[in-house]
Structure formats: C-alpha cells, structure tokens
Design a protein around this motif. Structure first.
Motif, mmCIF file in Angstrom:
data_model
loop_
_atom_site.group_PDB
_atom_site.id
_atom_site.type_symbol
_atom_site.label_atom_id
_atom_site.label_comp_id
_atom_site.label_asym_id
_atom_site.label_seq_id
_atom_site.Cartn_x
_atom_site.Cartn_y
_atom_site.Cartn_z
ATOM 1 N N SER A 1 0.838 -1.203 0.000
ATOM 2 C CA SER A 1 0.000 0.000 0.000
ATOM 3 C C SER A 1 0.872 1.251 0.000
ATOM 4 C CB SER A 1 -0.887 0.029 1.244
ATOM 5 O OG SER A 1 -1.642 -1.156 1.349
ATOM 6 N N PRO A 2 0.438 2.309 -0.689
ATOM 7 C CA PRO A 2 1.131 3.590 -0.552
ATOM 8 C C PRO A 2 1.185 3.980 0.926
ATOM 9 C CG PRO A 2 -0.474 3.683 -2.333
ATOM 10 C CD PRO A 2 -0.701 2.382 -1.622
ATOM 11 N N THR A 3 2.364 4.342 1.392
ATOM 12 C CA THR A 3 2.574 4.556 2.832
ATOM 13 C C THR A 3 3.189 5.917 3.101
ATOM 14 O OG1 THR A 3 2.886 2.175 3.183
ATOM 15 C CG2 THR A 3 3.706 3.645 4.899
ATOM 16 N N LEU A 4 2.656 6.593 4.116
ATOM 17 C CA LEU A 4 3.215 7.859 4.588
ATOM 18 C C LEU A 4 3.682 7.678 6.027
ATOM 19 C CD1 LEU A 4 3.718 10.935 4.226
ATOM 20 C CD2 LEU A 4 1.422 11.304 5.168
ATOM 21 N N VAL A 5 4.932 8.031 6.285
ATOM 22 C CA VAL A 5 5.499 7.980 7.637
ATOM 23 C C VAL A 5 5.491 9.404 8.191
ATOM 24 C CG1 VAL A 5 7.551 7.464 8.999
ATOM 25 C CG2 VAL A 5 6.945 5.999 7.045
ATOM 26 N N ILE A 6 4.795 9.590 9.307
ATOM 27 C CA ILE A 6 4.708 10.910 9.950
ATOM 28 C C ILE A 6 5.456 10.841 11.272
ATOM 29 C CG2 ILE A 6 3.158 12.651 10.916
ATOM 30 C CD1 ILE A 6 0.982 11.614 8.990
ATOM 31 N N THR A 7 6.469 11.678 11.419
ATOM 32 C CA THR A 7 7.235 11.704 12.664
ATOM 33 C C THR A 7 7.051 13.046 13.354
ATOM 34 O OG1 THR A 7 9.226 12.426 11.474
ATOM 35 C CG2 THR A 7 8.968 10.050 11.866
ATOM 36 N N GLY A 8 7.287 13.052 14.667
ATOM 37 C CA GLY A 8 7.161 14.271 15.458
ATOM 38 C C GLY A 8 8.520 14.772 15.897
ATOM 39 N N THR A 9 8.764 16.054 15.716
ATOM 40 C CA THR A 9 10.066 16.625 16.074
ATOM 41 C C THR A 9 10.329 16.554 17.577
ATOM 42 O OG1 THR A 9 9.054 18.819 16.232
ATOM 43 C CG2 THR A 9 10.067 18.225 14.120
ATOM 44 N N ARG A 10 9.251 16.451 18.365
ATOM 45 C CA ARG A 10 9.418 16.377 19.828
ATOM 46 C C ARG A 10 9.115 14.979 20.367
ATOM 47 N NH1 ARG A 10 6.692 21.604 19.180
ATOM 48 N NH2 ARG A 10 4.668 20.696 19.687
ATOM 49 N N ASP A 11 9.046 13.996 19.475
ATOM 50 C CA ASP A 11 8.729 12.627 19.881
ATOM 51 C C ASP A 11 9.991 11.923 20.379
ATOM 52 O OD1 ASP A 11 7.793 10.077 20.231
ATOM 53 O OD2 ASP A 11 7.284 9.709 18.135
ATOM 54 N N THR A 12 10.041 11.623 21.673
ATOM 55 C CA THR A 12 11.203 10.924 22.235
ATOM 56 C C THR A 12 11.001 9.416 22.260
ATOM 57 O OG1 THR A 12 10.338 11.153 24.492
ATOM 58 C CG2 THR A 12 11.822 12.881 23.711
ATOM 59 N N SER A 13 9.789 8.957 21.969
ATOM 60 C CA SER A 13 9.478 7.529 22.023
ATOM 61 C C SER A 13 9.795 6.830 20.700
ATOM 62 C CB SER A 13 8.000 7.336 22.372
ATOM 63 O OG SER A 13 7.702 5.980 22.580
ATOM 64 N N THR A 14 9.351 7.423 19.596
ATOM 65 C CA THR A 14 9.632 6.865 18.266
ATOM 66 C C THR A 14 10.095 7.986 17.337
ATOM 67 O OG1 THR A 14 7.279 7.081 17.687
ATOM 68 C CG2 THR A 14 8.027 4.927 18.469
ATOM 69 N N PRO A 15 11.238 8.586 17.627
ATOM 70 C CA PRO A 15 11.719 9.694 16.788
ATOM 71 C C PRO A 15 12.113 9.217 15.393
ATOM 72 C CG PRO A 15 13.414 9.030 18.341
ATOM 73 C CD PRO A 15 12.171 8.262 18.706
ATOM 74 N N PHE A 16 12.361 10.178 14.507
ATOM 75 C CA PHE A 16 12.805 9.825 13.155
ATOM 76 C C PHE A 16 14.087 8.995 13.216
ATOM 77 C CE2 PHE A 16 15.297 10.631 9.316
ATOM 78 C CZ PHE A 16 14.398 10.212 8.349
ATOM 79 N N ALA A 17 15.035 9.466 14.017
ATOM 80 C CA ALA A 17 16.301 8.744 14.153
ATOM 81 C C ALA A 17 16.063 7.433 14.898
ATOM 82 C CB ALA A 17 17.321 9.597 14.905
ATOM 83 N N GLY A 18 16.357 6.329 14.242
ATOM 84 C CA GLY A 18 16.234 5.024 14.878
ATOM 85 C C GLY A 18 14.865 4.383 14.761
#
Length: 260
Positions: free
Chosen positions: A198-215
């Motif tokens: 399926s076409p997929t969009l990944v949305i990350t939060g700049t202040r997310d410490t639980s599932t940040p973009f990095a890692g």
C-alpha cells in the motif's frame, strides 16, 4: 456507535463523517482511546467516512486478560471494518495503531488502500516493554504514568490536555494495557514490512522521544517500498499536539492520486 464481539472481548467503535466518501480507519496508541482523535475529526469529517475503534482492552472495549499479538489486534480491526460495512479503507494509526496498521497491511493487503504511520516503529526495546508489563500487572497503571506521560506529550501541550490524558491513562484497565504491551514487546515487523504494497506515509514528530525519526521513522522509510515522510512539530501523541497540521497532512496524502 456500536459494539462487535471478538474472541475474548468486545470492541467499541464509532462511524463518523460522510458515508459516501473514501473510508478511513483511525487507530489509537497504547494507553489512549478513540478520543485521541477528537481534535482532528472536525478537519476530516467532510472528506472521509471515518471509523474509530477502541483497541482491545482500551476505552470501552473490554477484553479477557492475556498477552495479545499484533495479528490478533489486526484481525480485530478487520472484524470491526466488516461490521461497519467497510470492505476497502485507508488506515491512520498512532504508535501501537501504526504497528497494527503495518500488520494489517501484510495480513490483508486487498483491504488496505493507503497507510499512514504516525509516531510509530517496527522495532521497540522488548526488554523495557517486558519490564513495563510486569510493573503494570503488579502495581497498576499509576506505576508507569509518569514514564508514559513523559513520552506522550511535550511541554507544548496545553495543561488541560495533559491532565485529561493522564487521568485517562491512570483510570484504564491495567490488564488491557499489559495485553497490548505484549503485542509491542513481541512484534515481528522489521523483517517483513518490505512486503507492504500500500502507498505509505510515515509521519514523525520533532518532539517525539518515544519513536523519533532517528532510529525509528528512518527505518520505516528505508524498508517500506516508496514510503514518503512528513515531519510535524509534535511529541508522540501528534493528534493532540498538532491536530490541524496532522489532518492537513493526512488529507493531502489520502486525496493524492497514486502513481505507479
């Protein structure tokens, strides 16, 4: 609003929006219920047929205690979608909701139009989740409330929102939280999500410490074919910290014509 029976439980769900519009299923994180989406709904109602579900053991969805799995939780979503009359739909899930979405994309690709993964991951630290599950089962929800709230929201969240989420978290069924925690602890997604079609969009939060973009978010982008990425100014519970931006992002993604 309605209830649908599933093995070992009952699932509470609500339909919203336009019946003649494209269907969108909205899934909550662990430790919250469908109210997570309340501030986003006004921006989606005119364009989508919306289905919200209280995840097994959460909100008004009672369930027998146990260690649950992502395939079980994905099947729960399919069962409710059937009951709600939705054969094909898009799905937007926050955290655990995104994990369920990935599992569903692999389990029933013919059912899924598009997938929006919000502040989520294909891998979490299983030992820390095992510790959290043990603590919740022994001491109740209050024992992990500070830890969870520190990850859920940032200082940018309104105090009233913070207090409401904390009250809801402490009041929830500890066995429901633990059961879904087991699904996160035991998930087996990282080696499989390259098969998501399926076409997929990944949305990350700049202040997310639980599932940040990095890692976390970066791995979803690398592994899911053709996945796109949007970053929002938000912590882990993006629907509460950035409802309008999230709604605009979801609408643009879902209404875009797929290529390829």
């Amino acid at each position: 609003m309605a209830f649908t029976d599933v093995p070992g439980g009952r699932l509470y769900w609500k339909r919203d929006g336009r019946d003649d519009a494209p269907a969108l299923v909205l899934l909550n994180s662990i430790g919250t219920d469908m109210d997570l989406w309340d501030e986003v709904l006004p921006h989606l109602r005119d364009n989508f047929a919306l289905l919200r579900i209280d995840t097994r053991g959460h909100g008004a969805s009672p369930a027998a205690p146990g260690d649950w799995s992502l395939p079980l939780l994905a099947q729960d979503v399919l069962t409710v979608a059937d009951a709600a009359g939705l054969h094909r739909f898009s799905l937007a899930g926050v955290s655990l909701g995104g994990m369920i979405g990935m599992e569903l994309a692999l389990l029933a690709p013919e059912r899924l139009e598009k997938l929006a993964l919000i502040c989520t991951s294909a891998t979490m630290d299983s030992q820390s989740w095992d510790d959290r599950i043990t603590k919740v089962r022994a001491q109740g929800m209050a024992a992990i409330a500070d830890l969870a709230m520190g990850r859920f929201l940032s200082d940018a969240a309104r105090p009233a929102v913070f207090e409401s989420v904390r009250r809801q978290l402490i009041a929830m069924d500890a066995q429901g939280y633990a059961g879904c925690g087991a699904a996160i602890r035991d998930m087996d997604l990282a080696g499989r999500i390259s098969a998501i079609a399926s076409p997929t969009l990944v949305i990350t939060g700049t202040r997310d410490t639980s599932t940040p973009f990095a890692g976390h978010g970066e791995h979803l982008l690398a592994l899911i074919p053709g996945a796109a990425h949007v970053s929002l100014e938000a912590a882990h519970l993006a629907p509460l910290e950035a409802p309008e931006a999230l709604a605009a992002t979801l609408t643009a993604f879902l209404e875009a014509q797929s290529h390829g």
